[in-house]
Design an enzyme around this catalytic site. Structure first.
Site, mmCIF file in Angstrom:
data_model
loop_
_atom_site.group_PDB
_atom_site.id
_atom_site.type_symbol
_atom_site.label_atom_id
_atom_site.label_comp_id
_atom_site.label_asym_id
_atom_site.label_seq_id
_atom_site.Cartn_x
_atom_site.Cartn_y
_atom_site.Cartn_z
ATOM 1 C CG ASN A 73 -1.600 1.306 1.463
ATOM 2 O OD1 ASN A 73 -2.564 1.647 0.796
ATOM 3 N ND2 ASN A 73 -1.060 2.088 2.411
ATOM 4 C CB SER A 83 -3.859 4.327 -9.036
ATOM 5 O OG SER A 83 -4.597 5.421 -9.542
ATOM 6 C CE1 TYR A 99 0.280 7.337 -6.906
ATOM 7 C CE2 TYR A 99 -1.464 7.536 -8.549
ATOM 8 C CZ TYR A 99 -1.052 7.193 -7.264
ATOM 9 O OH TYR A 99 -1.961 6.692 -6.359
ATOM 10 C CB SER A 116 4.873 3.817 -9.917
ATOM 11 O OG SER A 116 3.720 4.485 -9.396
#
Ligand code: NAD
Length: 247
Positions: free
Chosen positions: A91, A143, A156, A159
Site C-alpha cells: 500500500n 490506481s 505515478y 509505477s
C-alpha cells in the site's frame, strides 16, 4: 466465523489513509496485523492502538518500504513476532506530480522507487515465506491511472501500471504454490493524499464520476478483504477497479 481468524496480514504504509482502513477492516475479521510506516509518530501510535482495540494482535514497524535491506530485516522480525504471513498488502505510496516535459529525474525516481520498488521488495521477502506455507494472498494497491494513464502523473501512472503487472506475473509464477496475487485500482479516494486538492479540482473530479463522489477509504478496504480471504479463493492475476464507475 470471522473470515481471517488465525491469519496474519502485513500492510505497508498503514499508519494512516487507505492502509489504515485496510488494517482495521482485516482486523475486524480476526486477522492479526503487522504494519509498517516511516516514522513512529502520534498517528502511528494511535493507529496501532485502534487496531489492537479490535481484539487482535497488532504491531507497527518503522521501516522504509523502498529500502531492500530494511524490508528483509523487517520481514525477519515480523516472522519472529507472528510466525507466519498470510496476506501482504503493498500500500505504501507517494505522488510527485508534474507534466512530463517539466518532470525532474528526482520526481520520476522517487515515485518509481517508493511505489513500485517497495512492492518488489516486500514480494521478494514474503513470497518464499508463503511458498513454504503453501498459501498466501498478495494485494497491490494500484490506481485507476495505472490502467488508463493520467496527464501530469506519468511517474505515478507508470509505477501503478507496474504494480498491476507485478501482481499478474507473481500470480503466474506462484499459483502452483497456492499463492494468489491481485491488484486493486481505486479511483478518487478521500485521504490526505487527495485532501490537499483545491475545491474546484475536487468538484471537476467528482463531476466525472457516475456515483458523483470520491470513495471512502473503507470502500477500498472491503474489496481488499474479499481478495485477502477465501471468498476469492479462485481469483488471481486480476485487477479490480474501484472507481465509482469512472472508467
Ligand atoms: P496517504 O499519503 O494518506 O498514506 C500513504 C502512507 O504511506 C503514509 O502513511 C506514508 O507515511 C506511507 N509511506 C510513504 N512512503 C513510504 C515508505 N517509503 N515506506 C513506508 N511507508 C511509506 O495515501 P493514501 O491516499 O492512503 O494512499 C495509499 C495507497 O493508495 C497509495 O499507494 C496510493 O497511491 C494509493 N491510491 C490512493 C488513491 C487516492 O485517491 N487517495 C487512489 C488510488 C490509489
Amino acid at each position: 466465523m470471522e473470515l481471517l481468524s488465525g491469519k496474519t496480514a502485513l500492510i505497508t504504509g498503514a499508519a494512516r489513509g487507505i492502509g489504515k482502513s485496510i488494517a482495521l477492516r482485516l482486523a475486524s475479521e480476526g486477522a492479526d496485523i503487522a504494519f509498517t510506516d516511516l516514522v513512529e509518530d502520534e498517528t502511528f501510535k494511535n493507529t496501532q492502538r485502534e487496531i489492537s482495540e479490535c481484539g487482535v494482535t497488532c504491531r507497527g514497524y518503522v521501516s522504509d518500504a523502498s529500502d531492500f535491506e530494511q524490508t528483509h530485516e523487517v520481514i525477519t522480525q515480523i516472522l519472529k513476532d507472528f510466525g507466519h504471513i498470510d496476506v501482504l498488502v503493498n500500500n505504501a505510496g507517494i505522488t510527485r506530480d508534474g507534466l512530463l516535459m517539466r518532470m525532474s529525474e528526482q520526481q520520476w525516481d522517487s515515485v518509481l522507487t517508493v511505489n513500485l520498488k517497495s512492492a518488489f521488495n516486500f514480494c521478494h521477502a514474503v513470497v518464499p515465506v508463503m511458498a513454504r506455507q503453501r498459501s498466501g494472498s498478495i494485494i497491490n494497491i494500484s490506481s485507476i491511472v495505472g490502467v488508463a494513464g493520467n496527464a501530469g502523473q506519468c511517474n505515478y501512472s507508470a509505477s501503478k501500471a507496474g504494480m498491476i503487472a507485478l501482481a499478474q506475473s507473481i500470480a503466474k509464477e506462484m499459483g502452483s504454490r497456492n499463492i494468489r496475487a491481485n491488484a486493486v485500482a481505486p479511483g478518487f479516494v478521500m485521504t490526505e493524499m487527495t485532501g490537499q486538492l483545491p475545491e474546484d479540482v475536487l468538484k471537476s473530479w467528482c463531476d466525472r464520476i457516475p456515483l458523483r463522489r470520491g470513495a471512502e477509504p473503507d470502500e477500498i478496504a472491503k474489496v481488499v478483504l474479499f481478495l485477502a480471504s477465501d471468498l476469492s479463493s479462485y481469483v488471481s492475476g486480476q485487477v479490480i477497479r474501484i472507481d465509482g464507475g469512472m472508467s
